[in-house]
Write a protein that holds these residues in place. Sequence first.
Motif, short mmCIF file in Angstrom:
data_model
loop_
_atom_site.label_atom_id
_atom_site.label_comp_id
_atom_site.label_asym_id
_atom_site.label_seq_id
_atom_site.Cartn_x
_atom_site.Cartn_y
_atom_site.Cartn_z
N ARG A 45 0.81 -1.21 0.00
CA ARG A 45 0.00 0.00 0.00
C ARG A 45 0.85 1.27 0.00
O ARG A 45 0.45 2.30 -0.55
N ALA A 46 2.03 1.22 0.59
CA ALA A 46 2.91 2.39 0.63
C ALA A 46 3.31 2.83 -0.77
O ALA A 46 3.66 3.99 -0.98
N GLN A 47 3.25 1.91 -1.74
CA GLN A 47 3.64 2.23 -3.12
C GLN A 47 2.48 2.76 -3.96
O GLN A 47 2.65 3.05 -5.14
N GLN A 48 1.31 2.90 -3.35
CA GLN A 48 0.13 3.35 -4.10
C GLN A 48 -0.12 4.84 -3.89
O GLN A 48 0.50 5.47 -3.02
N TYR A 49 -1.03 5.36 -4.68
CA TYR A 49 -1.37 6.78 -4.65
C TYR A 49 -2.67 7.00 -3.88
O TYR A 49 -3.49 6.07 -3.74
N PRO A 50 -2.92 8.22 -3.39
CA PRO A 50 -4.13 8.47 -2.59
C PRO A 50 -5.43 8.05 -3.26
O PRO A 50 -6.34 7.56 -2.59
N HIS A 51 -5.54 8.22 -4.59
CA HIS A 51 -6.81 7.88 -5.25
C HIS A 51 -7.07 6.38 -5.25
O HIS A 51 -8.20 5.95 -5.53
N GLU A 52 -6.06 5.57 -4.92
CA GLU A 52 -6.23 4.12 -4.86
C GLU A 52 -6.69 3.66 -3.48
O GLU A 52 -6.83 2.46 -3.25
N PHE A 53 -6.90 4.60 -2.57
CA PHE A 53 -7.33 4.30 -1.21
C PHE A 53 -8.78 4.74 -1.01
O PHE A 53 -9.24 5.71 -1.63
N SER A 54 -9.48 4.05 -0.13
CA SER A 54 -10.82 4.52 0.26
C SER A 54 -10.67 5.75 1.14
O SER A 54 -9.57 6.08 1.61
N GLY A 55 -11.79 6.45 1.39
CA GLY A 55 -11.74 7.64 2.23
C GLY A 55 -11.22 7.34 3.62
O GLY A 55 -10.41 8.09 4.18
N GLY A 56 -11.67 6.24 4.20
CA GLY A 56 -11.20 5.87 5.53
C GLY A 56 -9.72 5.55 5.55
O GLY A 56 -9.00 5.91 6.49
N MET A 57 -9.23 4.88 4.52
CA MET A 57 -7.81 4.55 4.46
C MET A 57 -6.96 5.79 4.26
O MET A 57 -5.86 5.90 4.81
N ARG A 58 -7.46 6.77 3.49
CA ARG A 58 -6.71 8.02 3.35
C ARG A 58 -6.60 8.75 4.69
O ARG A 58 -5.57 9.35 4.99
N GLN A 59 -7.67 8.68 5.49
CA GLN A 59 -7.61 9.31 6.80
C GLN A 59 -6.56 8.65 7.68
O GLN A 59 -5.85 9.31 8.44
N ARG A 60 -6.42 7.34 7.56
CA ARG A 60 -5.41 6.64 8.35
C ARG A 60 -3.99 7.00 7.90
O ARG A 60 -3.07 7.04 8.71
N VAL A 61 -3.82 7.29 6.60
CA VAL A 61 -2.52 7.76 6.12
C VAL A 61 -2.16 9.08 6.79
O VAL A 61 -1.02 9.30 7.24
N LEU A 62 -3.12 9.99 6.88
CA LEU A 62 -2.88 11.28 7.54
C LEU A 62 -2.53 11.09 9.00
O LEU A 62 -1.68 11.81 9.55
N ILE A 63 -3.18 10.15 9.66
CA ILE A 63 -2.88 9.89 11.07
C ILE A 63 -1.45 9.36 11.20
O ILE A 63 -0.70 9.75 12.10
N ALA A 64 -1.06 8.47 10.29
CA ALA A 64 0.32 7.96 10.31
C ALA A 64 1.32 9.10 10.11
O ALA A 64 2.36 9.15 10.79
N MET A 65 1.03 10.03 9.21
CA MET A 65 1.92 11.17 8.98
C MET A 65 2.02 12.05 10.22
O MET A 65 3.10 12.51 10.59
N ALA A 66 0.88 12.28 10.89
CA ALA A 66 0.89 13.14 12.07
C ALA A 66 1.68 12.53 13.21
O ALA A 66 2.30 13.24 14.00
N LEU A 67 1.69 11.20 13.30
CA LEU A 67 2.40 10.52 14.39
C LEU A 67 3.86 10.24 14.06
O LEU A 67 4.61 9.79 14.93
N ALA A 68 4.27 10.50 12.82
CA ALA A 68 5.60 10.09 12.36
C ALA A 68 6.73 10.63 13.23
O ALA A 68 7.69 9.92 13.53
N CYS A 69 6.63 11.90 13.65
CA CYS A 69 7.73 12.53 14.38
C CYS A 69 7.49 12.56 15.90
O CYS A 69 8.18 13.28 16.61
N ARG A 70 6.53 11.77 16.36
CA ARG A 70 6.26 11.65 17.79
C ARG A 70 6.12 13.03 18.46
O ARG A 70 6.91 13.39 19.33
N PRO A 71 5.13 13.80 18.04
CA PRO A 71 5.01 15.18 18.53
C PRO A 71 4.59 15.26 19.99
O PRO A 71 4.00 14.32 20.53
#
Length: 578
Positions: free
Chosen positions: A167-193
Amino acid sequence: MSRSTTAHASGSSAGSPAGTPAPLLAVRDLTVSFTTPRGPVRAVKGVSLRLDRGETVAVVGESGSGKSTLASSINRLLARNGHIESGSIRLDGTELTELGEKAMTGIRGSRIGTVPQDPMTNLNPVMRVGAQIVEALEVHGRATGRAADDQAVDLLRRAGIEDAGARAQQYPHEFSGGMRQRVLIAMALACRPQLLVADEPTSALDVTVQRLVLDQMAELAAEVGSAVLLITHDLALAAERADRVVVMYRGEVVEQGPSAQVIDAPRHEYTRALLAAAPSLATPKITRTDDAPEIDSQRDVATRPATSDAVTGAGPGREVLLSLRGVERRYRLRGRREPLVAVDGVDLEVRRGRTVAIVGESGSGKSTAARLALRLETPDAGVASYRGVDLSTLGRKELKGFRRQVQPVFQNPYASLDPRWPVADVVAEPLRVHRIGDRRSRTEAVHDLLDKVALPRSIADRYPHELSGGQRQRVAIARALALDPELVVMDEAVSALDVLVQEQVLELMVQLQRDLDLAYLFISHDLAVVRLVAHEVYVMQRGRVVEHGDPVSIFDHPEQEYTQRLVAAVPGRRRVPR
């Protein structure tokens, strides 16, 4: 999320009492204004709040209450016409209101993580999702090269995405709306803010993934001592997940305190109204019960004939409009050898004047089923038919006639309304496309449609960006009704609305059904809403229907383990409305 051991009295003080540690985040007397053609508008008025390390605070309120503006102010990401008039925002001793843009850029992502509400407009459509997470890690010096790639995949996995490496090799349009939201959550947590600002982070997620994601956010907060500012319209979610709840109304804090106190013993009239409007699995149904079909829940669809009246919910005199028989839909995905089976042998019927709901986790196939019903896609096997006619056989002229009878209402009305057009042109568009009436008659039709959805006629001259989320969704419904359809397909049409607006839209749907004998195919991950409005419900898992029947019996006494998990994950599922 871990409950704070410090009790916070209801009030607005953001300071630190003598002898107590300084808060991680302290907002004091914050006022935020926007410059508009109609003059300045104060969206936040003298707001004060605090977050301690490891604490979760939920900010709740209806659309336009100022809660998202508060979140944007903390990140210093206000729109160009917005500015902080006065007040203080301190993060671990740093006064954010005094920092330049360069300094704030260094803080965003590293010390403040952000999960925005709309995933599609916050992901780069031309970058693979894994690369976008890697970019966040590299910009803030957390990892590079192979290590960053591995961390990106791990973050996607922890956010609940299966087969994360591919899935990491795919583009946003290949994800469902819920899965795109999870990508954003992963990005927000990446740097352990230190601070995670989550603005409606789970509004597009099904209840089981919502629980997984929020549990993961809680684990991070406990692990690194970060605080979470949760912006939400879901009071049940706020009560379950937050240490404290802050209620905003028209830019002001009207009540705040420990979550149990605010939810169980609200003191402000507005808080009581929010609680009364929030549906639960104990809320009485609002659909009509006259001429209701007598159906037995289909607990095991493999053992009962798909054409049985007990399965289909046949009611006397109720014509079958939409029928799916053994439909399958498969997709070829980048990075996968085997095709993804999105819909696998589904049987479904929608009858005139009835509301049929499809529920299930993100990726269960419910939105694909909606696209098949709309003839936006054609099945790879099986038959999708309308009034007994196979949709795949329709020519151009017949398809245009079908479009008059079946209309969609999508989850994000802002994305489906042309921002260049005023409301009058948006609502009249179907009439122009189908060459119905002249300019004068179309204007009259627009006014009648706005009346039907309880919008003032004066709104016809306004543009989509000038409307609230609830108003935009009503405009989308008005446009869908312009051609007098028989069936309206609603794909997560109320999931992004606050509880007060959602209540109004649901009551509007039911009233229009009574007046116009409309049928609805209602796609949703919100089981409480489905129980409220649906006559029948289909539960989907991995492309298949696993249970079908009356929503009250299905949700009150689920027999399939999958349905039991869905029901168990509903926040505040048995709360009795006030």
